[in-house]
Design a protein around this motif. Structure first.
Motif, mmCIF file in Angstrom:
data_model
loop_
_atom_site.group_PDB
_atom_site.id
_atom_site.type_symbol
_atom_site.label_atom_id
_atom_site.label_comp_id
_atom_site.label_asym_id
_atom_site.label_seq_id
_atom_site.Cartn_x
_atom_site.Cartn_y
_atom_site.Cartn_z
ATOM 1 N N VAL A 90 -75.373 -47.448 -36.927
ATOM 2 C CA VAL A 90 -75.453 -46.259 -36.083
ATOM 3 C C VAL A 90 -76.620 -45.387 -36.526
ATOM 4 N N ARG A 91 -76.726 -45.179 -37.818
ATOM 5 C CA ARG A 91 -77.825 -44.351 -38.344
ATOM 6 C C ARG A 91 -79.187 -44.994 -38.081
ATOM 7 N N ALA A 92 -79.272 -46.306 -38.239
ATOM 8 C CA ALA A 92 -80.536 -47.012 -37.991
ATOM 9 C C ALA A 92 -80.945 -46.876 -36.528
ATOM 10 N N PHE A 93 -79.985 -46.999 -35.610
ATOM 11 C CA PHE A 93 -80.286 -46.860 -34.188
ATOM 12 C C PHE A 93 -80.812 -45.457 -33.900
ATOM 13 N N ALA A 94 -80.124 -44.431 -34.395
ATOM 14 C CA ALA A 94 -80.540 -43.046 -34.136
ATOM 15 C C ALA A 94 -81.932 -42.783 -34.684
ATOM 16 N N ALA A 95 -82.216 -43.264 -35.882
ATOM 17 C CA ALA A 95 -83.535 -43.042 -36.489
ATOM 18 C C ALA A 95 -84.624 -43.774 -35.711
ATOM 19 N N ALA A 96 -84.361 -45.024 -35.329
ATOM 20 C CA ALA A 96 -85.359 -45.810 -34.590
ATOM 21 C C ALA A 96 -85.626 -45.202 -33.215
ATOM 22 N N LEU A 97 -84.583 -44.721 -32.552
ATOM 23 C CA LEU A 97 -84.752 -44.113 -31.234
ATOM 24 C C LEU A 97 -85.574 -42.832 -31.338
ATOM 25 N N SER A 98 -85.277 -42.001 -32.299
ATOM 26 C CA SER A 98 -86.038 -40.757 -32.485
ATOM 27 C C SER A 98 -87.511 -41.047 -32.763
ATOM 28 N N ALA A 99 -87.771 -41.996 -33.645
ATOM 29 C CA ALA A 99 -89.153 -42.347 -33.990
ATOM 30 C C ALA A 99 -89.901 -42.917 -32.781
ATOM 31 N N HIS A 100 -89.211 -43.721 -31.993
ATOM 32 C CA HIS A 100 -89.848 -44.321 -30.827
ATOM 33 C C HIS A 100 -90.215 -43.264 -29.789
ATOM 34 N N VAL A 101 -89.310 -42.354 -29.518
ATOM 35 C CA VAL A 101 -89.595 -41.304 -28.542
ATOM 36 C C VAL A 101 -90.778 -40.456 -29.019
ATOM 37 N N ALA A 102 -90.798 -40.108 -30.284
ATOM 38 C CA ALA A 102 -91.913 -39.310 -30.816
ATOM 39 C C ALA A 102 -93.234 -40.066 -30.663
ATOM 40 N N PHE A 103 -93.224 -41.362 -30.945
ATOM 41 C CA PHE A 103 -94.425 -42.186 -30.791
ATOM 42 C C PHE A 103 -94.931 -42.155 -29.351
ATOM 43 N N GLU A 104 -94.041 -42.374 -28.396
ATOM 44 C CA GLU A 104 -94.484 -42.395 -27.001
ATOM 45 C C GLU A 104 -94.958 -41.021 -26.538
ATOM 46 N N GLU A 105 -94.201 -39.989 -26.826
ATOM 47 C CA GLU A 105 -94.570 -38.650 -26.372
ATOM 48 C C GLU A 105 -95.849 -38.149 -27.027
ATOM 49 N N ASN A 106 -96.026 -38.401 -28.308
ATOM 50 C CA ASN A 106 -97.137 -37.818 -29.050
ATOM 51 C C ASN A 106 -98.385 -38.687 -29.112
ATOM 52 N N ILE A 107 -98.225 -39.965 -28.845
ATOM 53 C CA ILE A 107 -99.391 -40.858 -28.926
ATOM 54 C C ILE A 107 -99.646 -41.537 -27.582
ATOM 55 N N VAL A 108 -98.663 -42.282 -27.089
ATOM 56 C CA VAL A 108 -98.876 -43.065 -25.862
ATOM 57 C C VAL A 108 -99.182 -42.168 -24.673
ATOM 58 N N TRP A 109 -98.376 -41.142 -24.468
ATOM 59 C CA TRP A 109 -98.595 -40.291 -23.289
ATOM 60 C C TRP A 109 -99.923 -39.555 -23.387
ATOM 61 N N GLU A 110 -100.334 -39.191 -24.592
ATOM 62 C CA GLU A 110 -101.614 -38.506 -24.754
ATOM 63 C C GLU A 110 -102.774 -39.405 -24.341
ATOM 64 N N VAL A 111 -102.664 -40.689 -24.596
ATOM 65 C CA VAL A 111 -103.701 -41.636 -24.185
ATOM 66 C C VAL A 111 -103.724 -41.787 -22.670
ATOM 67 N N LEU A 112 -102.557 -41.732 -22.051
ATOM 68 C CA LEU A 112 -102.474 -41.965 -20.611
ATOM 69 C C LEU A 112 -102.783 -40.740 -19.765
ATOM 70 N N GLU A 113 -102.745 -39.569 -20.344
ATOM 71 C CA GLU A 113 -102.957 -38.343 -19.575
ATOM 72 C C GLU A 113 -104.427 -38.116 -19.251
ATOM 73 N N PRO A 114 -104.694 -37.550 -18.078
ATOM 74 C CA PRO A 114 -106.078 -37.166 -17.754
ATOM 75 C C PRO A 114 -106.573 -36.161 -18.787
ATOM 76 N N GLY A 115 -107.843 -36.254 -19.111
ATOM 77 C CA GLY A 115 -108.404 -35.325 -20.076
ATOM 78 C C GLY A 115 -108.245 -35.791 -21.511
ATOM 79 N N ALA A 116 -107.614 -36.940 -21.715
ATOM 80 C CA ALA A 116 -107.433 -37.450 -23.077
ATOM 81 C C ALA A 116 -108.584 -38.384 -23.459
ATOM 82 N N GLY A 117 -109.633 -38.359 -22.653
ATOM 83 C CA GLY A 117 -110.792 -39.172 -22.989
ATOM 84 C C GLY A 117 -110.736 -40.581 -22.416
ATOM 85 N N MET A 118 -109.741 -40.884 -21.602
ATOM 86 C CA MET A 118 -109.631 -42.220 -21.028
ATOM 87 C C MET A 118 -109.832 -42.118 -19.514
#
Length: 134
Positions: free
Chosen positions: A99-127
């Motif tokens: 249970v703890r591993a799932f919660a930690a992995a989910l939190s880390a994954h969401v942070a990765f997508e929101e803070n890195i992936v979405w920034e690459v995909l957004e207009p004005g992010a240099g892409m």
């Protein structure tokens, strides 16, 4: 950064996923008799909400990342998704560590997508990427 309309619904789903992760952390029982209910809640939510979210990202977002030369981010996302699927499946046999591993992995994954992936995909992010193409 303001999200493009095509990414907003995925960000809203990320917010729901973070709520699940926080709730799971709060529910991680000291009493082992409560563990099956916690694990069931995770599995049910995963199947009802997160599987469709992952499928949508894998069909639409990850190919876009690859198209703009960010296969590294697509691969990391796929690995995260696979790991979360494994962790959710492992909860068929509930454990506090699982249970703890799932919660930690989910939190880390969401942070990765929101803070890195979405920034690459957004207009004005240099892409040169049209998020409306997702």
């Amino acid at each position: 950064m303001t999200r493009s309309p095509r990414l907003i619904h995925l960000s809203h789903e990320h917010a729901s996923a973070l709520k699940l992760a926080l709730a799971v952390r709060a529910l991680t029982p000291d009493d082992p008799s409560a563990l099956p209910a916690v694990a069931k809640r995770i599995r049910d939510t995963f199947e009802r909400e997160l599987m469709a979210h992952f499928d949508e990202e894998e069909r639409h977002v990850l190919p876009r990342l690859e198209t703009i030369g960010r296969a590294d981010l697509a691969e990391r996302t796929r690995k995260d998704h696979d790991r979360l699927r494994e962790l959710a499946a492992a909860l068929e046999t509930p454990s506090v560590d699982g249970v703890r591993a799932f919660a930690a992995a989910l939190s880390a994954h969401v942070a990765f997508e929101e803070n890195i992936v979405w920034e690459v995909l957004e207009p004005g992010a240099g892409m040169s990427f049209d998020p409306d193409a997702i």
